[in-house]
Design a protein around this motif. Structure first.
Motif, PDB file in Angstrom:
ATOM      1  N   ASP A  86     -22.857 -29.435  56.458  1.00 35.57           N
ATOM      2  CA  ASP A  86     -21.932 -29.687  55.350  1.00 35.57           C
ATOM      3  C   ASP A  86     -20.860 -30.681  55.775  1.00 35.57           C
ATOM      4  O   ASP A  86     -20.542 -31.631  55.049  1.00 35.57           O
ATOM      5  N   ALA A  89     -22.450 -34.212  56.265  1.00 38.58           N
ATOM      6  CA  ALA A  89     -22.832 -34.773  54.959  1.00 38.58           C
ATOM      7  C   ALA A  89     -21.588 -35.239  54.204  1.00 38.58           C
ATOM      8  O   ALA A  89     -21.582 -36.320  53.603  1.00 38.58           O
ATOM      9  N   LEU A  90     -20.519 -34.462  54.244  1.00 38.38           N
ATOM     10  CA  LEU A  90     -19.264 -34.887  53.608  1.00 38.38           C
ATOM     11  C   LEU A  90     -18.705 -36.141  54.287  1.00 38.38           C
ATOM     12  O   LEU A  90     -18.180 -37.032  53.619  1.00 38.38           O
ATOM     13  N   GLN A  93     -20.511 -39.130  53.030  1.00 34.90           N
ATOM     14  CA  GLN A  93     -20.029 -39.488  51.690  1.00 34.90           C
ATOM     15  C   GLN A  93     -18.635 -40.105  51.739  1.00 34.90           C
ATOM     16  O   GLN A  93     -18.287 -40.925  50.906  1.00 34.90           O
ATOM     17  N   SER A  94     -17.839 -39.663  52.720  1.00 31.00           N
ATOM     18  CA  SER A  94     -16.437 -40.078  52.778  1.00 31.00           C
ATOM     19  C   SER A  94     -16.245 -41.439  53.437  1.00 31.00           C
ATOM     20  O   SER A  94     -15.380 -42.211  53.021  1.00 31.00           O
ATOM     21  N   VAL A 233     -12.385 -35.422  49.672  1.00 27.91           N
ATOM     22  CA  VAL A 233     -13.761 -35.381  49.174  1.00 27.91           C
ATOM     23  C   VAL A 233     -14.238 -33.929  49.070  1.00 27.91           C
ATOM     24  O   VAL A 233     -14.842 -33.533  48.070  1.00 27.91           O
TER      25      VAL A 233
ATOM     26  N   ARG B   8     -14.408 -43.509  50.828  1.00 24.72           N
ATOM     27  CA  ARG B   8     -14.612 -43.126  49.451  1.00 24.72           C
ATOM     28  C   ARG B   8     -13.245 -43.073  48.769  1.00 24.72           C
ATOM     29  O   ARG B   8     -12.328 -42.412  49.269  1.00 24.72           O
ATOM     30  N   ILE B  10     -10.962 -41.698  46.092  1.00 22.41           N
ATOM     31  CA  ILE B  10     -11.007 -40.482  45.277  1.00 22.41           C
ATOM     32  C   ILE B  10      -9.608 -39.912  45.094  1.00 22.41           C
ATOM     33  O   ILE B  10      -8.762 -40.015  45.981  1.00 22.41           O
ATOM     34  N   TYR B 237     -29.449 -31.587  51.541  1.00 26.79           N
ATOM     35  CA  TYR B 237     -28.028 -31.636  51.840  1.00 26.79           C
ATOM     36  C   TYR B 237     -27.691 -30.684  52.988  1.00 26.79           C
ATOM     37  O   TYR B 237     -27.053 -31.053  53.969  1.00 26.79           O
ATOM     38  N   ASN B 238     -28.140 -29.474  52.861  1.00 25.98           N
ATOM     39  CA  ASN B 238     -27.790 -28.420  53.810  1.00 25.98           C
ATOM     40  C   ASN B 238     -28.702 -27.246  53.463  1.00 25.98           C
ATOM     41  O   ASN B 238     -28.543 -26.641  52.407  1.00 25.98           O
TER      42      ASN B 238
END
Lengths: 352, 352
Positions: A86, A89-90, A93-94, A233, B8, B10, B237-238
């Protein structure tokens, strides 16, 4: 036109096989053979269940404080998530919102290309050399980000401070993620370098060295700036990724350093013995800095070896992939489990 | 050029405030005032902590079986995730890969636009009417997907079978997500319609009616096809989003239907009493099908009311947003908590 046209196109990742058969020696998932800290277990048993009606502390404040103290960083330098999958993966994305491809080795953690697909991130893989080592010069090229597991998996090989510093000096304009899932078993940790390099994110997990794969807890350490982007995020996706029980057990696990050192020390000791015995049987075994070993034998087909052990209820891992299909990956279990593994290995070699 | 260019962009979502002060009446987060099922608590106390060294069952098989049995669907129709935020976010990523904007009401769950931003999904919001009702005709327009909470939040209003059937008939070419986070408190559940409409996904949570916000457990029910796409995206993803303790407690919670009905019944009964008392005090209160109520009073400023209660350690929720800034949202607590809330409300009205 159908609603099916709007489905995400994706090749499903298939999780490794699991079994409830108590008789099986399960040394295929890099799980720790020892139970979690008794103090973490006690935290679960004394947990006031009524509190579960509340949402968890979205910031996991105390857990972050304990980790910050353990790693000698500030609480603003710590992020926690639902397992290191997790967290990473974040981080993809970040930090990897670039037109340029991100860079990582061709032989590495199998989730990296899956996340790139899912988040539509371009990537370039650089081949490990013939000794399964990372060629640093590959990472001089312009890129949209770098991710390297150190030690690497499934090779089990790690790199030291000079290597990581050079990698960081080559990549001042990219975020560099060092995935330290296995570092506690003898690798070099870059955590201290996060104070010098504000583009470095180091990730870790409670699933391996802390025997807590079942609670899903991972973390990242980096500059306050990187951590604040990760938090933004995360809070956009799901503010409460880490549950209250994981927080409670995680805190006690980190605080119980004596137990941690003892169990990690046992795994390292068993790894040395198994490595020596396999080498004596003619195997080539890479110098592991992890809780698993990568091994091959020039006289035997490793897929046959894997199948033979499986029939004998000893589950190891075989990757039907280019360049590593002549190897098997063996997680270090208890001494008793490894004795059974070694016994069946001798039977396999003798029976051929 | 800097690594910061690849961040990102946001706007961070800020989770609601929390407090450890035991004296506070915390009726601001739609948490359940009653503890989780004693059988779920017992599952935690008897859990064999040694098993936490293993990864969870990635498929949460037994939990899915129990949910399938409870809802009268097949196990292939059930998905579980790390809270319903995780489930719905995965559904957005899985089913809303369209060039056309997805559709949802202007007043609704605040995470929908955040996920659209994060996953770069276009969206159109359709205004609720002057009674805070969804105008079905808006959803006749072509779209890339539909998401509706039923009952809706923070309005507390729900729609029945005919409404949902019409919505589905208008949207044969889109996936329709019905977010049933609050349905157990008196709403109409569309679960049975998933057998007729293979583009319908119904989501639920253990955080509200099951008093388990702290363990992070949510689920979705839909056609085997929708569920398999969700599984593929989740596994990319996980693979291990749901931890072993959440699985163990979730199973026992679903099985303990007597306790579930009893606590949900108590919330509904208290809701009726509080609604009646507030109306007697001159408040306008919407007809709630949830564990919270939406209320306003034409003689008073609701932000002042919120601030007054906060100073008295009664935490409710006020949204400084267009159209709903004349309302407050009040979670249904225990009778004792609501007595204190009503007492402070009378003080506020009397003091003005």
């Amino acid at each position: 036109m159908s609603f099916r046209n709007n489905f995400r196109k994706i090749t499903p990742y298939v999780p490794g096989e699991q079994s409830k058969d108590r008789d099986i020696v399960k040394i295929n998932a890099n799980e720790n053979p020892y139970p979690p800290s008794p103090k973490a277990a006690a935290a679960l048993k004394t947990f006031d269940c009524e509190k579960l009606r509340f949402y968890p502390n979205a910031n996991a404040t105390i857990l972050k404080e304990v980790l910050a103290d353990y790693y000698g960083v500030g609480v603003e330098n710590v992020f926690v998530g639902n397992g290191s999958d997790d967290v990473i993966a974040l981080a993809f994305q970040s930090f990897f919102c670039s037109d340029k491809p991100i860079a990582y080795p061709d032989i590495t953690y199998s989730f990296y290309p899956v996340w790139c697909d899912l988040f539509r991130i371009e990537y370039t893989t650089y081949p490990l050399d013939e000794n399964f080592r990372i060629n640093l010069e590959d990472y001089k090229a312009e890129n949209g980000g770098v991710v390297i597991p150190n030690p690497n998996a499934p090779t089990s090989l790690g790199e030291g401070e000079e290597f990581i510093r050079t990698l960081l000096d080559y990549n001042r304009d990219s975020v560099v993620i060092i995935d330290e899932a296995y570092v506690d078993f003898g690798g070099y940790s870059s955590v201290n370098l996060t104070k010098e390099y504000d583009n470095l994110l180091v990730t870790g997990t409670f699933s391996k060295s802390r025997s807590l794969a079942g609670i899903r807890l991972g973390f990242a350490i980096g500059s306050a700036e990187l951590i604040s982007v990760l938090e933004a995020v995360k809070n956009s996706y799901n503010s409460y990724t880490v549950d209250s029980l994981a927080i409670a057990m995680g805190i006690e696990s980190v605080k119980d350093d004596e137990y941690f050192k003892e169990t990690v020390g046992k795994v390292i000791k068993t790894r040395k013995r198994v490595t020596d015995e396999l080498r004596a049987l003619g195997f080539e075994v890479l110098d592991s800095q992890t809780n698993f070993i990568m091994a091959t034998h020039c006289g035997y087909n490793m897929k046959d070896y894997f199948d033979y052990l499986k029939a004998k209820k000893v589950f190891i891992r075989y990757f039907s992939l280019p360049r590593i299909d002549k190897y098997v990956r063996i997680t270090i279990g208890t001494d008793g489990e490894m004795d059974r593994f070694l016994e069946e290995t001798r039977n396999f070699l003798g029976g051929k």
